[in-house]
Design a protein around this motif. Sequence first.
Motif, mmCIF file in Angstrom:
data_model
loop_
_atom_site.group_PDB
_atom_site.id
_atom_site.type_symbol
_atom_site.label_atom_id
_atom_site.label_comp_id
_atom_site.label_asym_id
_atom_site.label_seq_id
_atom_site.Cartn_x
_atom_site.Cartn_y
_atom_site.Cartn_z
ATOM 1 N N TYR A 1 0.838 -1.239 -0.102
ATOM 2 C CA TYR A 1 0.003 -0.018 -0.055
ATOM 3 C C TYR A 1 0.836 1.378 0.032
ATOM 4 O O TYR A 1 0.422 2.404 -0.570
ATOM 5 C CB TYR A 1 -1.023 0.142 1.112
ATOM 6 C CG TYR A 1 -1.913 -0.917 1.024
ATOM 7 C CD1 TYR A 1 -2.878 -1.266 0.257
ATOM 8 C CD2 TYR A 1 -1.814 -2.142 2.067
ATOM 9 C CE1 TYR A 1 -3.841 -2.209 0.147
ATOM 10 C CE2 TYR A 1 -2.862 -3.143 2.042
ATOM 11 C CZ TYR A 1 -3.719 -3.337 1.023
ATOM 12 O OH TYR A 1 -4.533 -4.311 0.982
ATOM 13 N N ALA A 2 1.867 1.397 0.690
ATOM 14 C CA ALA A 2 2.922 2.463 0.618
ATOM 15 C C ALA A 2 3.473 2.701 -0.763
ATOM 16 O O ALA A 2 3.423 3.779 -1.184
ATOM 17 C CB ALA A 2 4.117 2.122 1.702
ATOM 18 N N TRP A 3 3.737 1.594 -1.386
ATOM 19 C CA TRP A 3 4.114 1.615 -2.649
ATOM 20 C C TRP A 3 3.108 2.112 -3.554
ATOM 21 O O TRP A 3 3.380 3.118 -4.535
ATOM 22 C CB TRP A 3 4.835 0.224 -3.418
ATOM 23 C CG TRP A 3 5.020 0.267 -4.976
ATOM 24 C CD1 TRP A 3 6.523 0.592 -5.155
ATOM 25 C CD2 TRP A 3 4.330 0.060 -5.941
ATOM 26 N NE1 TRP A 3 6.470 0.395 -6.709
ATOM 27 C CE2 TRP A 3 5.303 0.256 -7.043
ATOM 28 C CE3 TRP A 3 2.918 -0.098 -6.230
ATOM 29 C CZ2 TRP A 3 4.956 0.297 -8.493
ATOM 30 C CZ3 TRP A 3 2.580 -0.055 -7.689
ATOM 31 C CH2 TRP A 3 3.593 -0.063 -8.690
ATOM 32 N N ILE A 4 1.976 1.738 -3.655
ATOM 33 C CA ILE A 4 0.850 2.279 -4.290
ATOM 34 C C ILE A 4 0.638 3.830 -4.110
ATOM 35 O O ILE A 4 0.336 4.844 -4.703
ATOM 36 C CB ILE A 4 -0.572 1.752 -4.090
ATOM 37 C CG1 ILE A 4 -0.390 0.208 -4.592
ATOM 38 C CG2 ILE A 4 -1.770 2.407 -4.684
ATOM 39 C CD1 ILE A 4 -1.552 -0.512 -4.336
ATOM 40 N N LEU B 1 1.011 7.375 -6.642
ATOM 41 C CA LEU B 1 -0.154 8.250 -6.912
ATOM 42 C C LEU B 1 0.180 9.755 -7.097
ATOM 43 O O LEU B 1 0.988 10.125 -6.358
ATOM 44 C CB LEU B 1 -1.314 7.767 -5.953
ATOM 45 C CG LEU B 1 -1.970 6.605 -6.049
ATOM 46 C CD1 LEU B 1 -2.966 6.533 -4.818
ATOM 47 C CD2 LEU B 1 -2.758 6.167 -7.325
ATOM 48 N N PRO B 2 -0.439 10.400 -7.966
ATOM 49 C CA PRO B 2 -0.130 11.820 -8.303
ATOM 50 C C PRO B 2 -0.752 12.654 -7.243
ATOM 51 O O PRO B 2 -1.880 12.236 -6.585
ATOM 52 C CB PRO B 2 -0.573 12.142 -9.637
ATOM 53 C CG PRO B 2 -1.573 10.890 -9.929
ATOM 54 C CD PRO B 2 -1.125 9.771 -9.226
ATOM 55 N N GLY B 3 -0.169 13.978 -6.931
ATOM 56 C CA GLY B 3 -1.197 15.087 -6.346
ATOM 57 C C GLY B 3 -0.609 14.888 -4.775
ATOM 58 O O GLY B 3 0.220 14.025 -4.275
ATOM 59 N N ILE C 1 -8.124 9.449 -5.264
ATOM 60 C CA ILE C 1 -7.764 8.460 -6.220
ATOM 61 C C ILE C 1 -7.940 7.011 -5.487
ATOM 62 O O ILE C 1 -8.484 5.835 -6.067
ATOM 63 C CB ILE C 1 -6.333 8.803 -6.844
ATOM 64 C CG1 ILE C 1 -6.630 10.110 -7.646
ATOM 65 C CG2 ILE C 1 -6.018 7.535 -7.769
ATOM 66 C CD1 ILE C 1 -5.246 10.526 -8.147
ATOM 67 N N SER C 2 -7.447 6.780 -4.262
ATOM 68 C CA SER C 2 -7.513 5.701 -3.573
ATOM 69 C C SER C 2 -8.939 5.055 -3.508
ATOM 70 O O SER C 2 -9.145 4.028 -3.623
ATOM 71 C CB SER C 2 -6.753 5.677 -2.260
ATOM 72 O OG SER C 2 -5.299 6.131 -2.407
#
Length: 69
Positions: free
Chosen positions: A2-5, A9-11, A19-20
């Motif tokens: 989850y930390a990698w995702i 993610l942008p922003g 986004i999540s």
Amino acid sequence: MYAWIWRHLPGNAWVKALISLVLALAIVYVLFQYVFPWAEPLLPFNDVTVDNGMPAGAAVPGGGMAVAL
């Protein structure tokens, strides 16, 4: 994972959270619309192990009572 995702993610944090949420809802939608209906015939939901020959409340070997649910 989850930390990698989250890192990719942008922003800022609010945009990443939005986004999540959208990604999670999309995953749930795909599971309910496509994956679960596809997998349902493969699962043993209709395989019951109840003996139809024993009436409800009949004595069972070893004492006790048979209970029909």
